[in-house]
Design a protein around this motif. Structure first.
Motif, PDB file in Angstrom:
ATOM      1  N   GLY A 115       0.736  -1.170  -0.190  1.00  0.00           N
ATOM      2  CA  GLY A 115      -0.015   0.031  -0.100  1.00  0.00           C
ATOM      3  C   GLY A 115       1.069   1.268  -0.093  1.00  0.00           C
ATOM      4  N   LYS A 116       0.135   2.278  -0.424  1.00  0.00           N
ATOM      5  CA  LYS A 116       0.978   3.434   0.148  1.00  0.00           C
ATOM      6  C   LYS A 116       1.063   3.984   1.587  1.00  0.00           C
ATOM      7  CE  LYS A 116      -2.022   5.862  -4.166  1.00  0.00           C
ATOM      8  NZ  LYS A 116      -2.695   6.657  -4.705  1.00  0.00           N
ATOM      9  N   ASP A 117       0.911   3.407   2.215  1.00  0.00           N
ATOM     10  CA  ASP A 117       1.010   3.686   3.719  1.00  0.00           C
ATOM     11  C   ASP A 117       2.468   2.740   3.465  1.00  0.00           C
ATOM     12  OD1 ASP A 117       0.093   0.936   3.967  1.00  0.00           O
ATOM     13  OD2 ASP A 117      -0.594   1.024   5.491  1.00  0.00           O
ATOM     14  N   SER A 118       3.076   2.391   2.660  1.00  0.00           N
ATOM     15  CA  SER A 118       4.570   1.672   3.297  1.00  0.00           C
ATOM     16  C   SER A 118       4.620   0.575   3.528  1.00  0.00           C
ATOM     17  CB  SER A 118       5.772   2.945   3.639  1.00  0.00           C
ATOM     18  OG  SER A 118       5.512   2.596   5.104  1.00  0.00           O
ATOM     19  N   ARG A 119       3.678  -0.142   3.848  1.00  0.00           N
ATOM     20  CA  ARG A 119       3.561  -1.416   4.374  1.00  0.00           C
ATOM     21  C   ARG A 119       3.177  -2.503   3.308  1.00  0.00           C
ATOM     22  NH1 ARG A 119      -0.489  -2.244   8.646  1.00  0.00           N
ATOM     23  NH2 ARG A 119      -2.074  -1.629   7.760  1.00  0.00           N
TER      24      ARG A 119
END
Length: 524
Positions: free
Chosen positions: A153-157
């Motif tokens: 994801g865009k949450d870097s996870r």
């Protein structure tokens, strides 16, 4: 054998052959990145970018249609799609599959990080995971034959999920098997190693993740081969967590990844071009070949910096390697948005931001041809959002499709995807083709029940007549009764003569045997 390429831009889609030049334009298409997926052997799902809708296209060989076959409404607009195959269908031949053979599950994600899970054969909405990611999911990848799947994801996870948690009857909310937090910016793509046999030198499943922080990280996730849930309940949980093997830093943010089927090279797409990173790195002027992603005690979280050939100059690769730098070849100078490699690893498909795909031969680094949408001159060029390769067995496909087209004049529709959560306590019927019959025991022209039930029942009746044991089948041979009676008398007389001659020969033999016995007795 032929290999077709399905690619989409934000406003168009095209199905074209790598060799024959056949092509078809899929109409009414507006897609996002990773929003297209091949479903079964004949359908293509494309999630529309501005609508809560999935367009279904028929891409089955010469019978493919350019118009929308079916539209599936969704609870909300989605941006990523992925299917989880039936495990028994992974290695089965084309002739063994039903004309309506669908994968097991359909996964879809939203901009808010929500994750949907549908059962394709019934359309039941099995699970909805709220806040699977804090921001939009960029990629969903099925691994280990569908036992697990990975989301980024865009949450870097990067999160690994167990598929059974989404389909079980338990009321508990699905929980991640593990979460990777090593990236600092949005994770754009995922690649999974194909060589995960226990007897290989690179045994263990390898997971590659690319991010906008200009790094590619490689993890060893071999612990997923067993039951991860039971292992994680042990005291020493560190033994059952992904191990970061190597980190590769590039001059530009990573936009797409493509892994060689034999794990020989990793291709990284950036805004500056395509880099070819050899995972079996050869150090010049030596006989040393280093496995950059080998899972060993000495290879833990090594950091390598990628250097281009022209930047390295005359420096020896041995000296650069000692400083943690790897010399990599830039295959193509273009702003890459999507990468895909063919099944034999010889052709690399490079999609750029101008709506074109370069068919690049890996060995010679030459562009064989360029694929682009059939649009008018005044149409704005859009970046490539999806590339899917499709292997087609022309000879077998044409024979099967001719039979199924005659049997099924009316196309069977896909079940509508439910928008309300399915009550798992209730039983529901699920129809699919049972492949328990061994591959070699079923003839090629056999009719499958889901393809044509009436013909299938006729086939069973003919088989039952062969193996029936309760009834006796008699055959009456009709002879010509008007034959000459004299001929019959002649045959009877001939038979009597043969019997008489046999009787005389037998008497002669008995008399000779008696004389022989008398002679033996006189000698004694």
């Amino acid at each position: 054998m032929d290999e077709s390429v399905i690619f989409t831009t934000r406003q168009s889609a095209l199905v074209t052959s790598l060799y024959s030049g056949e092509q078809a334009v899929l109409r009414q298409c507006a897609s996002r990145t990773n929003s297209a997926v091949k479903v079964g052997k004949k359908y293509l799902f494309i999630a529309q970018s501005n609508k809560a809708l999935i367009n279904v296209y028929n891409i089955e060989g010469s019978h493919k249609r350019e118009t929308v076959e079916q539209r599936l409404p969704l609870p909300e607009a989605v941006n990523c799609l992925e299917v989880i195959q039936n495990q028994y269908n992974e290695c089965r031949e084309f002739v063994e599959k039903s004309a309506f053979d669908l994968p097991y599950l359909l996964l879809a994600s939203t901009e808010s990080g929500k994750l949907y899970c549908w059962e394709l054969n019934s359309g039941a909405l099995l699970n909805v995971k709220q806040m699977a990611h804090y921001q939009a999911i960029t990629r969903i990848k099925s691994i280990m034959d569908g036992k697990y799947f990975v989301t980024s994801g865009k949450d870097s996870r990067v999160i690994i999920w167990q598929t059974s948690d989404f389909v079980s009857n338990s009321s508990a909310e699905p929980k991640p098997v593990c979460i990777l937090h090593d990236h600092t910016l949005s994770v754009t793509d995922i690649a999974v190693s194909m060589a995960h046999g226990e007897n290989f030198s690179t045994s263990g499943v390898k997971l590659f993740t690319g991010s906008e922080d200009s790094t590619i990280r490689c993890y060893d996730v071999a612990f997923l081969k067993g039951d991860a849930r039971k292992k994680l309940n042990n005291e020493n949980k560190s033994l059952y967590q992904p191990k970061l093997l190597a980190t590769f830093t590039f001059p530009a943010p990573i936009t797409s990844l493509a892994l060689d089927p034999a794990d020989r090279s990793l291709y990284a797409g950036t805004a500056q071009g395509v880099y070819n990173l050899s995972l079996y790195y050869h150090i010049e002027n030596t006989h040393s070949i280093v496995n950059l992603v080998q899972a060993s005690s000495s290879n833990k979280n090594k950091i390598y910096s990628i250097v281009e050939n022209n930047v390295a100059g005359n420096l020896e690769t041995k000296k650069l390697f000692s400083m943690g730098q790897l010399v990599s070849t830039k295959l193509l100078q273009t702003a890459v948005t999507k990468l895909e490699i063919t099944f034999d690893g010889t052709i690399l498909l490079v999609g750029n931001q101008f709506g074109r795909i370069s068919v690049l031969e890996v060995a010679s680094k030459q562009i064989l041809r360029t694929l682009q949408p059939l649009t008018t001159a005044d149409t704005e060029e859009d970046p490539i959002t999806n590339i899917i390769t499709n292997i087609v067995n022309r000879s077998a496909q044409d024979n099967i499709l001719e039979q199924t087209s005659v049997q099924n004049k009316n196309t069977q529709k896909l079940p509508v995807l439910q928008r309300i959560m399915f009550d798992k306590s209730q039983k529901h019927e699920l129809w699919f083709q049972n492949p328990e019959t061994p591959e070699l025991s079923r003839p090629i022209n056999a009719v499958l029940p889901l393809a044509d039930f009436d013909s299938y029942m006729d086939q069973l009746r003919s088989q039952e007549a062969v193996f029936a044991t309760t009834e006796t089948t008699t055959q009456v041979k009709v002879v010509n009764t008007s034959s000459d009676e004299g001929q019959g008398h002649g045959q009877e007389q001939e038979l009597q003569d043969i019997k008489k001659a046999y009787k005389e020969l037998r008497e002669l033999h008995e008399s000779l045997f008696k004389e022989h016995e008398q002679l033996l007795s006189s000698m004694n």
